[in-house]
Write an enzyme that holds these catalytic residues in place. Structure first.
Site, PDB file in Angstrom:
ATOM      1  N   GLN A   1       0.829  -1.200   0.000  1.00  0.00           N
ATOM      2  CA  GLN A   1       0.000   0.000   0.000  1.00  0.00           C
ATOM      3  C   GLN A   1       0.870   1.259   0.000  1.00  0.00           C
ATOM      4  O   GLN A   1       1.800   1.378   0.809  1.00  0.00           O
ATOM      5  CB  GLN A   1      -0.914   0.008   1.220  1.00  0.00           C
ATOM      6  CG  GLN A   1      -1.949  -1.102   1.226  1.00  0.00           C
ATOM      7  CD  GLN A   1      -1.481  -2.350   1.958  1.00  0.00           C
ATOM      8  OE1 GLN A   1      -0.290  -2.630   2.014  1.00  0.00           O
ATOM      9  NE2 GLN A   1      -2.429  -3.096   2.522  1.00  0.00           N
TER      10      GLN A   1
ATOM     11  N   GLN B   1      -0.578   0.126  -5.656  1.00  0.00           N
ATOM     12  CA  GLN B   1      -1.619  -0.347  -4.751  1.00  0.00           C
ATOM     13  C   GLN B   1      -2.109   0.795  -3.872  1.00  0.00           C
ATOM     14  O   GLN B   1      -1.315   1.539  -3.291  1.00  0.00           O
ATOM     15  CB  GLN B   1      -1.089  -1.489  -3.868  1.00  0.00           C
ATOM     16  CG  GLN B   1      -2.145  -2.064  -2.926  1.00  0.00           C
ATOM     17  CD  GLN B   1      -1.683  -3.312  -2.204  1.00  0.00           C
ATOM     18  OE1 GLN B   1      -0.622  -3.866  -2.502  1.00  0.00           O
ATOM     19  NE2 GLN B   1      -2.474  -3.783  -1.258  1.00  0.00           N
ATOM     20  N   ASP B   2      -3.458   0.946  -3.785  1.00  0.00           N
ATOM     21  CA  ASP B   2      -4.089   1.937  -2.908  1.00  0.00           C
ATOM     22  C   ASP B   2      -3.752   3.373  -3.307  1.00  0.00           C
ATOM     23  O   ASP B   2      -3.421   4.206  -2.463  1.00  0.00           O
ATOM     24  CB  ASP B   2      -3.693   1.697  -1.446  1.00  0.00           C
ATOM     25  CG  ASP B   2      -4.366   0.469  -0.855  1.00  0.00           C
ATOM     26  OD1 ASP B   2      -5.004  -0.271  -1.615  1.00  0.00           O
ATOM     27  OD2 ASP B   2      -4.237   0.252   0.356  1.00  0.00           O
TER      28      ASP B   2
ATOM     29  N   ASP C   1      -6.658  -2.577  -5.734  1.00  0.00           N
ATOM     30  CA  ASP C   1      -7.574  -1.795  -4.889  1.00  0.00           C
ATOM     31  C   ASP C   1      -7.280  -0.299  -4.979  1.00  0.00           C
ATOM     32  O   ASP C   1      -7.269   0.414  -3.974  1.00  0.00           O
ATOM     33  CB  ASP C   1      -7.452  -2.232  -3.424  1.00  0.00           C
ATOM     34  CG  ASP C   1      -7.676  -3.715  -3.214  1.00  0.00           C
ATOM     35  OD1 ASP C   1      -8.358  -4.331  -4.045  1.00  0.00           O
ATOM     36  OD2 ASP C   1      -7.142  -4.262  -2.229  1.00  0.00           O
TER      37      ASP C   1
ATOM     38  N   ARG D   1     -13.650  -5.431  -5.418  1.00  0.00           N
ATOM     39  CA  ARG D   1     -13.835  -6.524  -4.459  1.00  0.00           C
ATOM     40  C   ARG D   1     -14.231  -5.929  -3.114  1.00  0.00           C
ATOM     41  O   ARG D   1     -13.924  -4.776  -2.809  1.00  0.00           O
ATOM     42  CB  ARG D   1     -12.578  -7.380  -4.333  1.00  0.00           C
ATOM     43  CG  ARG D   1     -11.327  -6.655  -3.844  1.00  0.00           C
ATOM     44  CD  ARG D   1     -10.193  -7.646  -3.641  1.00  0.00           C
ATOM     45  NE  ARG D   1      -8.959  -6.978  -3.207  1.00  0.00           N
ATOM     46  CZ  ARG D   1      -7.922  -7.622  -2.679  1.00  0.00           C
ATOM     47  NH1 ARG D   1      -7.971  -8.940  -2.519  1.00  0.00           N
ATOM     48  NH2 ARG D   1      -6.840  -6.967  -2.308  1.00  0.00           N
TER      49      ARG D   1
ATOM     50  N   TRP E   1     -14.001  -4.987   0.387  1.00  0.00           N
ATOM     51  CA  TRP E   1     -13.084  -4.822   1.506  1.00  0.00           C
ATOM     52  C   TRP E   1     -13.819  -4.976   2.836  1.00  0.00           C
ATOM     53  O   TRP E   1     -13.277  -5.500   3.799  1.00  0.00           O
ATOM     54  CB  TRP E   1     -12.430  -3.436   1.390  1.00  0.00           C
ATOM     55  CG  TRP E   1     -11.448  -3.096   2.443  1.00  0.00           C
ATOM     56  CD1 TRP E   1     -10.669  -3.953   3.175  1.00  0.00           C
ATOM     57  CD2 TRP E   1     -11.099  -1.781   2.895  1.00  0.00           C
ATOM     58  NE1 TRP E   1      -9.861  -3.253   4.036  1.00  0.00           N
ATOM     59  CE2 TRP E   1     -10.097  -1.920   3.883  1.00  0.00           C
ATOM     60  CE3 TRP E   1     -11.524  -0.500   2.532  1.00  0.00           C
ATOM     61  CZ2 TRP E   1      -9.528  -0.822   4.533  1.00  0.00           C
ATOM     62  CZ3 TRP E   1     -10.949   0.588   3.172  1.00  0.00           C
ATOM     63  CH2 TRP E   1      -9.967   0.428   4.155  1.00  0.00           C
TER      64      TRP E   1
END
Length: 554
Positions: free
Chosen positions: A347, A369-370, A391, A459, A461
């Protein structure tokens, strides 16, 4: 997770004689009265607690309020929130004490505790604002959406605090999680009670309504003032600035952080900082007290703010930002926010926003990521580009991305691309991600190897994850099933994922997942719940910003 429904001891609730007498008379007159329940513990319910997710906590809390019978519903909610504020402060004191109590805290545990203390401060501020909206001098029903937003944000803060300990041993978390669950459950109960206030209209064709955005004028939510709309629509050389940041020394400051520090606190008028072209390697935080701030850059790829914090380097996700914004009414135009930590450092957030009524116009967010942490409260993104892998749009705000480009990048060899991971914890939160008239596509580095990686729309979380794609172009990079499980069947029955009138080779829904919470939206009434008008009350605040927007589906 702590369960308020599980009790091992018999509890006797002692009541005043007058209350016992009324109870006895009530049972004699109507033995089937619905507002009285007996458990192993003698417990008396209250109409305000009906329908709450944590009724035992609700009843036990209300039983401590003096003169309960004479209190109005807003007064009962206020009393519950006041009690919650006390518990938040106790949790903050507990976290401060843990620094002394637990020897040899790791750097990550120390940072996670710092996150919690900041989030507790935010929670107290949000709850105090809610108390103001519940004042007898105001019409609570008219402030319903604002109250929903504030209380939803307060719940999110508690779970964000706990998230900071995801990569530690758990020894700190065990000391704080019980009280944090209690806080979030109090606020959850308050959200349910809020719906019962006379004059509040919560009716809908669907129970999954997004009433948070509002109407749109000239392409922007109406909560933007006409002056702010003009600022967003004006060219750089036509805009008047309060401060100028320039790396070459030609402005008031050479760093963005210096300019933010110099900006007034608690401003009720727009304060504009012009950030000239250049790459600014710094970490910028717009605190809660820095309200009505606006960053204006020279355009995507010209004015850049860059950093490389990441979970892989020992930061919490919450603290891994390049830029973080909490001050209400924040606006950014023409800026690239980047975290260049890379795909192997887990992240790594480019921008985190927990600023209510915030707007990002013609900006880009670049990471892996993130990338874009839409943490909480109401947010609007227009004509922005978002790049990432896992994500990469995530959080628990009520957020609309309109006319944006979402680009999946090339991930690590063992990774999959997931555009969204929405984090709604409670079914009464007014939060979700609405992607409207956007382009979902592969970035330049993914296109040559696209067949080697699987890509999904989102998805779950959290338990009540909520995301919709409306009238958007979906490229052929998206898997036919569309969506990905988080962990087995977790949240598949309680999530809300929807697609409405999308186009492009990846928009075919015939092969989509068959989860109970997924649906192909077939009517405009349901789809309209996720628009700028109905999801973030955009008609009330976006017009003032000058950002173009449309209120409805097109």
């Amino acid at each position: 997770m702590y369960n308020h429904r599980k009790r091992t001891n018999i509890l006797l609730v002692l009541l005043p004689i007058s209350t016992l007498a009324l109870l006895t008379l009530s049972l004699i007159r109507n033995p089937k009265t619905p507002h009285i329940h007996f458990h192993k513990n003698i417990q008396i319910s209250h109409p305000a607690c009906e329908g709450t997710l944590y009724p035992d906590l609700c009843v036990s809390t209300l039983s401590t309020f003096p003169d309960l019978h004479s209190k109005s519903l807003p007064e009962i909610i206020s009393a519950t929130i006041n009690k919650t504020v006390t518990e938040v402060r106790a949790s903050a004191s507990n976290c401060t004490g843990l620094r002394r109590k637990l020897p040899s805290l790791t750097p990550l545990e120390k940072r996670a505790l710092e996150d919690c203390l900041e989030l507790f401060d935010d929670t107290v501020a949000e709850l105090r604002t809610a108390l103001s909206d519940l004042s007898p001098k105001k019409s609570t029903s008219k402030h319903y959406h604002h109250l929903q937003t504030l209380l939803s944000g307060a719940i999110t803060n508690q779970y964000t605090c706990l998230d900071g300990f995801a990569y530690s041993s758990g020894r700190v978390r065990k000391y704080i999680e019980k009280s944090l669950y209690t806080i979030s459950h109090h606020v959850s109960n308050s959200l349910v009670m809020l719906k019962k206030i006379p004059g509040v209209n919560t009716s809908s064709a669907s129970p999954e309504v997004f009433p948070e955005y509002g109407t749109v004028k000239d392409g922007f939510p109406s909560w933007l003032s006409p002056k702010d709309r003009r600022l967003l629509q004006s060219s750089v050389n036509q805009t008047n600035y309060d401060l100028v940041v320039a790396k070459d020394g030609s402005g008031n400051f050479t760093t963005i952080g210096q300019a933010v520090a110099a900006a007034p606190n608690s401003s009720t008028t727009r304060f504009v900082i012009y950030i000239k072209a250049g790459a600014y390697y710094e970490y910028v935080e717009v605190e809660r007290r820095k309200t009505m701030l606006m960053f204006v850059g020279d355009g995507i790829g010209k004015t850049l703010v860059k950093g490389n914090r990441s979970v892989g380097e020992g930061w919490t996700t919450f603290r891994s930002f390049t830029v973080a914004v909490v001050g209400d009414g924040f606006i950014a135009k023409g800026i690239t926010f980047e975290n260049y930590a890379g795909p192997s450092n887990h992240q790594a957030v480019a921008l985190r926003s927990g600023a209510d009524l915030s707007v990002f116009y013609q900006c880009s967010f670049v990471a892996y990521q993130d990338t874009l942490y839409v943490h909480s409260l109401r947010q609007f993104y227009r004509e922005c580009d978002v790049y990432g892998t896992v994500d990469f749009i995530f959080g628990n705000a009520a957020v609309v991305l309109q006319n944006c480009n979402l680009y999946a990048r090339r991930p690590n060899e063992n990774q999959r691309n997931i555009f969204t991971a929405q984090g709604r914890e409670d079914p009464n939160q007014n939060t979700g991600i609405s992607i409207l008239n956007c382009k979902v596509a592969a970035a330049a580095d993914l296109i040559p190897v696209q067949s080697s990686f699987r890509t999904y729309l989102g998805r779950p979380w959290r338990q009540y994850s909520r995301t919709v794609y409306l009238r958007s172009y979906i490229g052929d990079l998206v898997e036919p099933v569309g969506w990905l499980e988080w962990d087995g069947d977790f949240a598949l029955s309680t999530l809300y994922y929807g697609e409405y009138m999308n186009r492009g080779p990846g928009s075919n829904t015939s092969g989509r997942v068959t989860w109970p919470g997924y649906r192909v939206i077939t009517n405009s009434t349901e789809a309209s719940q996720f628009t700028v008008l109905n999801f973030i009350q955009g008609n009330e605040w976006l017009p003032s910003t000058g950002v173009p927007f449309f209120l409805n589906l097109s």
